[in-house]
Write a protein that holds these residues in place. Sequence first.
Motif, PDB file in Angstrom:
ATOM      1  N   GLY A  48      26.296  34.051  72.695  1.00 37.77           N
ATOM      2  CA  GLY A  48      25.931  35.678  72.445  1.00 37.77           C
ATOM      3  C   GLY A  48      24.573  35.864  72.515  1.00 37.77           C
ATOM      4  N   MET A  49      23.561  35.393  72.887  1.00 35.19           N
ATOM      5  CA  MET A  49      22.208  35.560  72.926  1.00 35.19           C
ATOM      6  C   MET A  49      21.874  36.241  74.162  1.00 35.19           C
ATOM      7  N   TYR A  50      21.224  37.506  73.887  1.00 33.69           N
ATOM      8  CA  TYR A  50      20.716  38.163  75.154  1.00 33.69           C
ATOM      9  C   TYR A  50      19.313  37.807  75.573  1.00 33.69           C
ATOM     10  N   ALA A  51      19.038  37.789  76.849  1.00 31.61           N
ATOM     11  CA  ALA A  51      17.612  37.359  77.321  1.00 31.61           C
ATOM     12  C   ALA A  51      17.638  37.571  78.652  1.00 31.61           C
ATOM     13  N   SER A  83      23.939  44.561  84.028  1.00 30.07           N
ATOM     14  CA  SER A  83      23.369  45.363  84.897  1.00 30.07           C
ATOM     15  C   SER A  83      22.260  45.775  84.116  1.00 30.07           C
ATOM     16  N   ASP A  84      20.875  46.273  84.666  1.00 30.84           N
ATOM     17  CA  ASP A  84      19.684  46.830  84.131  1.00 30.84           C
ATOM     18  C   ASP A  84      20.042  47.771  82.916  1.00 30.84           C
ATOM     19  N   ASP A  85      20.857  48.902  83.238  1.00 31.69           N
ATOM     20  CA  ASP A  85      21.328  50.047  82.249  1.00 31.69           C
ATOM     21  C   ASP A  85      22.008  49.179  80.996  1.00 31.69           C
ATOM     22  N   GLU A  86      22.940  48.370  81.398  1.00 33.25           N
ATOM     23  CA  GLU A  86      23.614  47.763  80.081  1.00 33.25           C
ATOM     24  C   GLU A  86      22.705  46.906  79.330  1.00 33.25           C
ATOM     25  N   ILE A  90      21.795  47.625  75.258  1.00 29.04           N
ATOM     26  CA  ILE A  90      22.197  46.602  74.376  1.00 29.04           C
ATOM     27  C   ILE A  90      20.943  46.112  73.547  1.00 29.04           C
ATOM     28  N   VAL A  91      19.895  45.680  74.245  1.00 28.79           N
ATOM     29  CA  VAL A  91      18.846  45.073  73.684  1.00 28.79           C
ATOM     30  C   VAL A  91      17.760  46.034  73.181  1.00 28.79           C
ATOM     31  N   HIS A  92      17.538  47.239  73.879  1.00 33.70           N
ATOM     32  CA  HIS A  92      16.393  47.894  73.555  1.00 33.70           C
ATOM     33  C   HIS A  92      17.011  49.321  73.119  1.00 33.70           C
ATOM     34  N   GLY A  93      18.254  49.458  73.040  1.00 30.93           N
ATOM     35  CA  GLY A  93      18.781  50.943  72.433  1.00 30.93           C
ATOM     36  C   GLY A  93      18.475  51.877  73.287  1.00 30.93           C
ATOM     37  N   ILE A  94      17.866  51.739  74.675  1.00 31.78           N
ATOM     38  CA  ILE A  94      17.818  52.882  75.575  1.00 31.78           C
ATOM     39  C   ILE A  94      19.250  53.182  76.368  1.00 31.78           C
ATOM     40  N   GLU A  95      19.530  54.418  76.078  1.00 36.40           N
ATOM     41  CA  GLU A  95      20.582  55.064  77.076  1.00 36.40           C
ATOM     42  C   GLU A  95      20.330  56.061  77.798  1.00 36.40           C
TER      43      GLU A  95
END
Length: 166
Positions: A48-51, A83-86, A90-95
């Motif tokens: 469950g770690m994002y990197a 994908s870059d958008d996803e 998730i990580v940066h909160g950028i939509e």
Amino acid sequence: MSLVTLLPFIVLIGAMFLMTRSAKKKQQQAVEMRNQMQPGSGVRTIGGMYATVKEVNEDTVLLDAGPGVELLFAKNSIGAVLSDDEYNRIVHGIEHDLKSDADIVPDDASSLTETDTSATDASASDDKSVDLGKKDSADESADDAAPAEAKTDEQAKKADGGSEAK
């Protein structure tokens, strides 16, 4: 041997074939997904770690989990390549909302305070008093008189040493 005795074995072998086939297909898709990883891709590990992928080797992947944090993982511990958008969502909160650039919230609150005439008419009819089973004060005084007499009789019996349980 008759066909009736062989039928359960045939069904069992067919079910096992279908289950192993679907498992192999999922496994091949996972291997293809892991082979598509390249430096700069966002990934989620099975823990469950994002990197972000920094380096891809034959069996290992070097992940950048934050400033100055580099982790070495086995390739098969990558759960998903995002994908870059996803990943940014998730990580940066950028939509990225490509549908419209217009403001969703109005500049003033006038649209929030407008009332319908039908809504005010409905609320006026709801202002009637509702009977919740409460009795009038005249009914209460008549009902309270009888229990008061019973209470005084009970107190007198208790004072005389009488009890209801025999």
